[in-house]
Design an enzyme around this catalytic site. Structure first.
Site, PDB file in Angstrom:
ATOM      1  N   LYS A 102     -10.623  -4.738  -5.379  1.00 26.96           N
ATOM      2  CA  LYS A 102     -11.632  -3.688  -5.771  1.00 26.96           C
ATOM      3  C   LYS A 102     -10.560  -2.442  -6.166  1.00 26.96           C
ATOM      4  O   LYS A 102     -11.077  -1.594  -6.970  1.00 26.96           O
ATOM      5  CB  LYS A 102     -12.560  -3.195  -4.626  1.00 26.96           C
ATOM      6  CG  LYS A 102     -11.903  -3.059  -3.284  1.00 26.96           C
ATOM      7  CD  LYS A 102     -12.849  -3.150  -2.294  1.00 26.96           C
ATOM      8  CE  LYS A 102     -12.112  -3.530  -0.956  1.00 26.96           C
ATOM      9  NZ  LYS A 102     -13.076  -4.020   0.038  1.00 26.96           N
ATOM     10  N   LYS A 120      -4.275 -11.240  -6.839  1.00 24.01           N
ATOM     11  CA  LYS A 120      -5.498 -11.287  -6.257  1.00 24.01           C
ATOM     12  C   LYS A 120      -6.496 -10.440  -6.898  1.00 24.01           C
ATOM     13  O   LYS A 120      -6.396  -9.410  -7.169  1.00 24.01           O
ATOM     14  CB  LYS A 120      -5.306 -11.223  -4.597  1.00 24.01           C
ATOM     15  CG  LYS A 120      -5.816 -10.088  -4.157  1.00 24.01           C
ATOM     16  CD  LYS A 120      -5.716  -9.979  -2.810  1.00 24.01           C
ATOM     17  CE  LYS A 120      -6.050  -8.596  -2.347  1.00 24.01           C
ATOM     18  NZ  LYS A 120      -6.132  -7.963  -1.128  1.00 24.01           N
ATOM     19  N   LYS A 162       0.870  -1.157   0.013  1.00 22.62           N
ATOM     20  CA  LYS A 162      -0.066   0.048  -0.098  1.00 22.62           C
ATOM     21  C   LYS A 162       0.736   1.201   0.064  1.00 22.62           C
ATOM     22  O   LYS A 162       0.440   2.102  -0.603  1.00 22.62           O
ATOM     23  CB  LYS A 162      -0.989   0.169   1.144  1.00 22.62           C
ATOM     24  CG  LYS A 162      -2.061  -0.898   1.017  1.00 22.62           C
ATOM     25  CD  LYS A 162      -3.171  -0.394   2.059  1.00 22.62           C
ATOM     26  CE  LYS A 162      -4.517  -1.661   1.855  1.00 22.62           C
ATOM     27  NZ  LYS A 162      -5.508  -1.271   2.871  1.00 22.62           N
TER      28      LYS A 162
HETATM   29  P1  TYM Z   1     -10.666  -6.391   3.222  1.00 23.55           P
HETATM   30  O1  TYM Z   1     -11.689  -5.403   3.447  1.00 23.55           O
HETATM   31  O2  TYM Z   1      -9.501  -6.092   2.395  1.00 23.55           O
HETATM   32  O3  TYM Z   1     -11.452  -7.670   2.845  1.00 23.55           O
HETATM   33  C1  TYM Z   1     -12.308  -8.467   3.379  1.00 23.55           C
HETATM   34  C2  TYM Z   1     -12.261  -9.900   3.497  1.00 23.55           C
HETATM   35  O4  TYM Z   1     -12.171 -10.329   2.434  1.00 23.55           O
HETATM   36  C3  TYM Z   1     -10.793 -11.124   1.948  1.00 23.55           C
HETATM   37  N1  TYM Z   1     -10.447 -10.853   0.420  1.00 23.55           N
HETATM   38  C4  TYM Z   1     -10.375 -12.056  -0.465  1.00 23.55           C
HETATM   39  N2  TYM Z   1     -10.359 -13.433  -0.119  1.00 23.55           N
HETATM   40  C5  TYM Z   1     -10.395 -14.080  -1.223  1.00 23.55           C
HETATM   41  N3  TYM Z   1      -9.927 -13.466  -2.531  1.00 23.55           N
HETATM   42  C6  TYM Z   1      -9.649 -12.487  -2.779  1.00 23.55           C
HETATM   43  N4  TYM Z   1      -9.286 -11.914  -3.981  1.00 23.55           N
HETATM   44  C7  TYM Z   1      -9.904 -11.529  -1.609  1.00 23.55           C
HETATM   45  N5  TYM Z   1      -9.805 -10.146  -1.545  1.00 23.55           N
HETATM   46  C8  TYM Z   1     -10.283  -9.956   0.023  1.00 23.55           C
HETATM   47  C9  TYM Z   1      -9.778 -10.702   2.883  1.00 23.55           C
HETATM   48  O5  TYM Z   1      -8.943 -11.472   3.277  1.00 23.55           O
HETATM   49  C10 TYM Z   1     -10.692 -10.382   4.273  1.00 23.55           C
HETATM   50  O6  TYM Z   1     -10.925 -11.496   4.881  1.00 23.55           O
HETATM   51  N6  TYM Z   1      -7.738  -5.691   7.465  1.00 23.55           N
HETATM   52  C11 TYM Z   1      -8.741  -6.510   6.689  1.00 23.55           C
HETATM   53  C12 TYM Z   1     -10.231  -5.925   7.524  1.00 23.55           C
HETATM   54  C13 TYM Z   1     -10.015  -6.082   9.042  1.00 23.55           C
HETATM   55  C14 TYM Z   1     -10.113  -7.227   9.770  1.00 23.55           C
HETATM   56  C15 TYM Z   1     -10.052  -6.989  11.089  1.00 23.55           C
HETATM   57  C16 TYM Z   1     -10.278  -8.530   9.390  1.00 23.55           C
HETATM   58  C17 TYM Z   1      -9.861  -5.122  10.145  1.00 23.55           C
HETATM   59  N7  TYM Z   1      -9.778  -5.688  11.264  1.00 23.55           N
HETATM   60  C18 TYM Z   1     -10.037  -8.184  12.183  1.00 23.55           C
HETATM   61  C19 TYM Z   1     -10.356  -9.513  10.434  1.00 23.55           C
HETATM   62  C20 TYM Z   1     -10.174  -9.351  11.717  1.00 23.55           C
HETATM   63  C21 TYM Z   1      -8.996  -6.175   5.251  1.00 23.55           C
HETATM   64  O7  TYM Z   1      -8.571  -5.161   4.947  1.00 23.55           O
HETATM   65  O8  TYM Z   1     -10.022  -6.915   4.601  1.00 23.55           O
END
Ligand code: TYM
Length: 336
Positions: A204, A201, A119
């Site tokens: 968005k 991966k 990032k």
């Molecule tokens: P975020 O918002 O980027 O994504 C949400 C969830 O989607 C999963 N994900 C994917 N899984 C499979 N294939 C993909 N291409 C793909 N893109 C995204 C992510 O692994 C995630 O599970 N940091 C986290 C949010 C967060 C969080 C937490 C998660 C904040 N606090 C505490 C767990 C526990 C995030 O950016 O997710």
């Protein structure tokens, strides 16, 4: 006489950022599992708006997207009577614990986080300290609820491991305070790849909108993106090394239809990509149709959404406060 043994349910915590539209990757890697887990676990799911502002957001858009993620939680089948659903900034304990945990996180270990490195390259004009301590806030999210398991896609595994290390360090310094959480990564779908560059991966933030499918995409857009998906010069619908695009489409089709990858290969034996890609498109359209329609309905009912996030924040704040009080005592703060 039969003996009734009531075991305490384990706790699940996870979160999703409202920093854009949710993709099929978010659904297959995370949200779908949130729903499957709510029957057997005490589940807490959060919309992490505080994480989202580590990258510059347009305020009205952030507000709208936060409600949209909540609506999508519900549309995917999360039931506020079974799971606690809330917005991160509504429970101040997250920010409060994050500060304490900052003091138990080493600069070196935070520097090793690959998401920070990615990032800070992508947003080189805004490498703020929040971006650096992002995983510490995530550790606070998880540890506040004495979480046993954290359902996430593979890209978040490193962050959950950091949360484990921080918890172990804190427990070791004082005494047992936090449950040590474990990542809970699905066997299939943990990393859905871009339809245009299957070595990356699905995300968005991809500049090429044909690379990702959004939960709110119209059926014709989903069909177009699947038909244009990058494959290879072979024509067989089988998994294999160097067939990353096809491997990804087989995973998507299998998860969308409930079939195993072997069953998918058998179904398309002797048929080429010309048959397979539209079939993937149709399966995804049918998978997402009810979610999109339900989300649209819910977004028309703001009062209901408000009642869900109010009640969720109350329940979450109660649990979070219990942990935070314990932490404040342990580190030596004078009781208020
Ligand atoms: P975020 O918002 O980027 O994504 C949400 C969830 O989607 C999963 N994900 C994917 N899984 C499979 N294939 C993909 N291409 C793909 N893109 C995204 C992510 O692994 C995630 O599970 N940091 C986290 C949010 C967060 C969080 C937490 C998660 C904040 N606090 C505490 C767990 C526990 C995030 O950016 O997710």
């Amino acid at each position: 006489m039969s003996e009734v043994i009531t075991e305490k349910k384990q706790t699940i915590f996870s979160g999703v950022q409202p920093s854009g539209k949710l993709t099929l990757g978010n659904y297959l890697g995370a949200l779908r599992n949130f729903t499957l887990l709510q029957e057997d676990y005490n589940c807490v799911y959060c919309v992490v708006d505080m994480h989202a502002i580590t990258v510059r957001q347009d305020p009205p858009t952030l507000r709208r997207q936060t409600l949209e993620v909540l609506a999508q939680y519900l549309a995917c089948g999360l039931d506020p009577a079974k799971s606690t659903l809330f917005i991160q900034s509504h429970v101040p304990a997250h920010a409060e614990l994050a500060w304490i945990l900052n003091c138990f996180t080493m600069f070196g270990e935070a520097s090793r986080m690959t998401q920070f490195k990615d990032k800070s390259q992508r947003h080189s004009d805004n490498v703020n300290v929040g971006l650096f301590t992002y995983p510490v806030l995530m550790a606070a999210d998880i540890l506040l609820y004495q979480t046993d398991k954290v359902p996430v896609g593979v890209d978040q595994k490193q962050h959950v491991e950091l949360a484990r290390n921080i918890a172990q360090r804190f427990n070791g310094t004082f005494s047992d305070t936090f449950v040590i959480p474990e990542p809970y990564i699905p066997r299939e779908g943990a990393k859905i790849m871009s339809l245009q560059d299957p070595l990356r991966k699905m995300s968005k933030s991809d500049e090429n909108a044909n690379g990702f499918i959004l939960l709110m995409d119209k059926p014709e857009d989903i069909m177009r993106k699947c038909k244009r998906a990058v494959t290879d010069s072979d024509t067989r619908v089988v998994r294999g090394e160097g067939k990353d695009g096809v491997n990804n489409l087989i995973t998507i089709y299998a998860l969308a239809t409930g079939k195993t990858p072997e069953e998918v290969e058998a179904e398309f034996a002797g048929r080429g990509y010309g048959d397979f890609k539209p079939a993937v498109g149709e399966a995804v359209v049918e998978l997402l149709r009810p979610i999109r329609e339900k989300t649209e309905d819910l977004l028309r009912n703001k009062d209901y959404l408000e009642s869900v996030y109010h009640e969720g924040a109350q329940k979450a704040a109660y649990q979070a406060r219990k942990t935070l009080d314990k932490v404040y005592r342990k580190v030596g703060f004078v009781q208020r």
